[in-house]
Design a protein around this motif. Structure first.
Motif, mmCIF file in Angstrom:
data_model
loop_
_atom_site.group_PDB
_atom_site.id
_atom_site.type_symbol
_atom_site.label_atom_id
_atom_site.label_comp_id
_atom_site.label_asym_id
_atom_site.label_seq_id
_atom_site.Cartn_x
_atom_site.Cartn_y
_atom_site.Cartn_z
ATOM 1 N N THR A 58 58.819 -49.201 -17.293
ATOM 2 C CA THR A 58 58.806 -47.743 -17.124
ATOM 3 C C THR A 58 60.000 -47.093 -17.815
ATOM 4 O O THR A 58 59.843 -46.084 -18.529
ATOM 5 N N ASP A 59 61.187 -47.648 -17.619
ATOM 6 C CA ASP A 59 62.369 -47.069 -18.263
ATOM 7 C C ASP A 59 62.305 -47.225 -19.778
ATOM 8 O O ASP A 59 62.698 -46.316 -20.531
ATOM 9 N N LEU A 100 60.002 -44.649 -21.341
ATOM 10 C CA LEU A 100 60.552 -43.292 -21.318
ATOM 11 C C LEU A 100 61.750 -43.128 -22.242
ATOM 12 O O LEU A 100 62.001 -42.023 -22.741
ATOM 13 N N ALA A 101 62.487 -44.209 -22.482
ATOM 14 C CA ALA A 101 63.728 -44.100 -23.251
ATOM 15 C C ALA A 101 63.598 -44.502 -24.707
ATOM 16 O O ALA A 101 64.485 -44.200 -25.508
ATOM 17 N N ARG A 143 56.634 -36.806 -23.551
ATOM 18 C CA ARG A 143 57.633 -37.426 -22.676
ATOM 19 C C ARG A 143 57.879 -36.629 -21.392
ATOM 20 O O ARG A 143 58.108 -37.218 -20.327
ATOM 21 N N VAL A 144 57.830 -35.326 -21.441
ATOM 22 C CA VAL A 144 58.067 -34.519 -20.242
ATOM 23 C C VAL A 144 57.009 -34.810 -19.185
ATOM 24 O O VAL A 144 57.316 -35.030 -18.010
ATOM 25 N N HIS A 193 55.033 -37.482 -19.009
ATOM 26 C CA HIS A 193 55.150 -38.879 -18.598
ATOM 27 C C HIS A 193 56.273 -39.056 -17.587
ATOM 28 O O HIS A 193 56.113 -39.755 -16.576
ATOM 29 N N ALA A 194 57.416 -38.428 -17.854
ATOM 30 C CA ALA A 194 58.571 -38.576 -16.977
ATOM 31 C C ALA A 194 58.295 -38.004 -15.601
ATOM 32 O O ALA A 194 58.684 -38.589 -14.576
ATOM 33 N N SER A 222 55.961 -40.389 -13.816
ATOM 34 C CA SER A 222 56.633 -41.662 -13.583
ATOM 35 C C SER A 222 57.606 -41.560 -12.414
ATOM 36 O O SER A 222 57.653 -42.440 -11.549
ATOM 37 N N ARG A 223 58.387 -40.488 -12.366
ATOM 38 C CA ARG A 223 59.341 -40.313 -11.256
ATOM 39 C C ARG A 223 58.626 -40.167 -9.919
ATOM 40 O O ARG A 223 59.143 -40.559 -8.874
ATOM 41 N N ARG A 260 60.570 -45.458 -8.952
ATOM 42 C CA ARG A 260 61.985 -45.192 -9.250
ATOM 43 C C ARG A 260 62.802 -46.466 -9.036
ATOM 44 O O ARG A 260 62.649 -47.133 -8.010
#
Length: 395
Positions: free
Chosen positions: A264-265, A268-269, A304-305, A307-308, A311-312, A316
Motif C-alpha cells: 500500500t505504501d 502511494l509513494a 493518487r488523491v 487512491h490515498a 487506502s487510509r 493504516r
C-alpha cells in the motif's frame, strides 16, 4: 428437369427446429452435389445444410432469422434425374408460405399452452424442476433457450453479475473474465471504486459503499469482488439482502488484521517505474514492460488523491481498518472465497475467520490474484446455481 421441395433435415438427435442464419446459394444459382445451400443454428451449434444432388435453386422459402420446424419446406429446386418429379408447369404458390416464422412444433400454431422453448431448454427445466412459465427467454421472439434455464435459478430472472475491483486497480484488472461471461449470455456490470477513475474520491468506507450502491442495477444480483472490492461487496450484500443470490470474494480484505504495508505504501509513494515494479511484484503478476510500467505510473500519479483517501480508510500502518467477518456471518446467501496460498498482500489463513457455511477454495502457489491464477475455476463458480458448503484446495 424436375422440381423438388427441400425440407429441413434432422441435424441432431434432439433437434426439432432450427433458425436460418445465412443462405449461401442465391435464387437462380446452380449448385453441385455436396455444396452448402444454407447454414442454420440449432440449440447446440451452427451447422451446414448440403445439397444431396446437383441442381438450380429456384426459390428460398425461408429467410435468415426465421425459425423453422423439422421437415418444413425451406427451398424449391430444379434437378435432373429420376428423383425429380415432372415439372407440372406454372401453378400458384399454394402449399408453402415463404419466409414465415413457424411455431416450434409442426402440429400447428397457438394450440400449445406451453411457453415457447427449445427442446434442450425443456429437458434442462425438467431436470432442474424449473417452471418455464417463470423464465424469461432471451431467444428470438422471447423463446427460452437452455442458457436461460441454467442461469435462471429455479425460475427467477438470471442475476446480474456485478464486479468490483481492488484498491489501485481498474475494471481492466479482471482481464477477459467479464468478456467470457458476456459471451455465455450473462449480464455483467463492472463497477469502479470511488476515486479510481473520473469519479470523486470517498472519504470513508461507508461513503464508498453508498456510492457503489447507487450504481448497482435493479433485480437479482451476484456480487463479485477482489481484495478491497470484495470487502465492499460483502457490505453491499448485507445492504441488498435477498436480492443477492451469491457472493464471490477473491482474496478479500477484512478477514484478518494485517495487510502488507510495503504494497500500500509503495503504490502511494512510487515516483519512478522501478519503485512501482517493486510494489507490483508483491502481486505476483509477472514482469511488465518498461512502456507498461510508465503508463501505469502515470495513471497512478493522476489518481493518487483518490487512491490515498480510500487506502487510509481501509488500511493504516499495515493494519486493516475494515472488518467484514460480522457482515459475512449475517448473510444468508452462499459465500464463495478464493485465496492463493502464496498471497503476499494478505494472509490466506485469515479464511479461518469465515462463517462455517462459506465455501473456501485455496489455490496452491497463487498470489493475491487467485481469480487470474485459476480462471476456469473462477468462472465455474460463477456459473453454479446451487452451492454446498465446502473447503477445497486446488493445485
Amino acid at each position: 428437369m424436375g422440381r423438388l421441395i427441400l425440407t429441413l433435415p434432422r441435424l441432431g438427435e434432439t433437434m426439432e427446429e432450427a433458425k436460418v442464419t445465412e443462405w449461401l446459394v442465391a435464387p437462380g444459382a446452380a449448385f453441385a452435389r455436396g455444396d452448402v445451400l444454407l447454414e442454420v443454428e440449432t440449440d447446440k451449434t451452427v451447422v451446414e445444410v448440403p445439397a444431396l444432388t446437383a441442381g438450380i435453386l429456384t426459390a428460398q422459402l425461408v429467410a435468415p432469422g426465421d425459425t423453422v420446424a423439422l421437415d418444413h419446406p425451406i427451398a424449391e429446386v430444379e434437378v435432373e434425374g429420376s428423383e425429380a418429379a415432372p415439372d407440372p408447369g406454372p401453378k400458384p404458390e399454394p402449399s408453402v408460405t415463404p419466409a414465415s416464422p413457424l411455431p416450434s412444433s409442426s402440429r400447428g400454431p397457438s394450440t400449445d399452452p406451453r411457453p415457447a422453448a427449445s427442446p434442450v431448454a425443456r429437458a434442462a427445466a425438467r431436470r432442474a424442476g424449473v417452471d418455464l412459465t417463470a423464465v424469461s427467454g432471451t431467444g428470438r421472439r422471447g423463446r427460452i433457450q437452455a442458457s436461460d434455464v441454467s442461469s435462471g435459478q429455479g425460475g427467477q430472472a438470471a442475476p446480474t453479475l456485478v464486479f468490483i475491483h481492488g484498491l489501485f486497480d481498474t475494471a481492466k484488472g479482471w482481464r477477459d473474465l467479464p468478456c467470457r461471461l458476456r459471451a455465455a449470455r450473462h449480464r455483467v456490470v463492472l463497477l469502479g471504486l470511488p476515486g479510481h477513475a473520473d469519479n470523486a474520491p470517498a472519504s470513508d468506507v461507508e461513503q464508498a459503499v453508498d456510492r457503489l450502491a447507487a450504481e448497482v442495477p435493479s433485480g437479482h444480483l451476484c456480487l463479485i469482488g477482489h481484495s478491497l472490492g470484495a470487502a465492499l461487496a460483502a457490505r453491499l450484500a448485507l445492504r441488498f439482502g435477498q436480492r443477492v443470490g451469491r457472493l464471490i470474494l477473491s482474496a478479500p480484505l477484512g478477514l484478518g488484521p494485517r495487510i502488507n504495508a510495503d504494497f500500500t505504501d509503495g503504490m502511494l509513494a512510487c515516483d519512478k517505474p522501478a519503485a512501482l515494479a517493486h510494489a507490483l511484484a508483491l502481486l505476483d503478476i509477472g514482469p511488465l514492460s518498461a512502456q507498461a510500467l510508465s503508463a501505469e505510473l502515470a495513471r497512478l500519479q493522476t489518481l493518487r488523491v483518490g487512491h490515498a483517501a480510500l487506502s487510509r480508510a481501509t488500511a493504516r500502518f499495515g493494519f486493516r481498518q475494515i472488518d467484514i467477518t460480522a457482515d459475512l456471518a449475517r448473510l444468508t446467501c452462499p459465500i464463495l472465497v478464493l485465496f492463493g496460498t502464496q498471497d503476499r498482500i494478505l494472509h490466506w489463513q485469515d479464511v479461518a475467520n469465515l462463517p462455517a457455511t462459506a465455501a473456501v477454495h485455496l489455490i496452491k502457489g497463487a498470489g493475491h490474484l487467485p481469480h487470474l491464477a485459476a480462471p476456469e475455476l473462477f468462472l465455474s463458480l460463477i456459473a453454479q446455481t446451487h452451492l454446498a458448503p465446502k473447503h477445497t484446495t486446488h493445485a
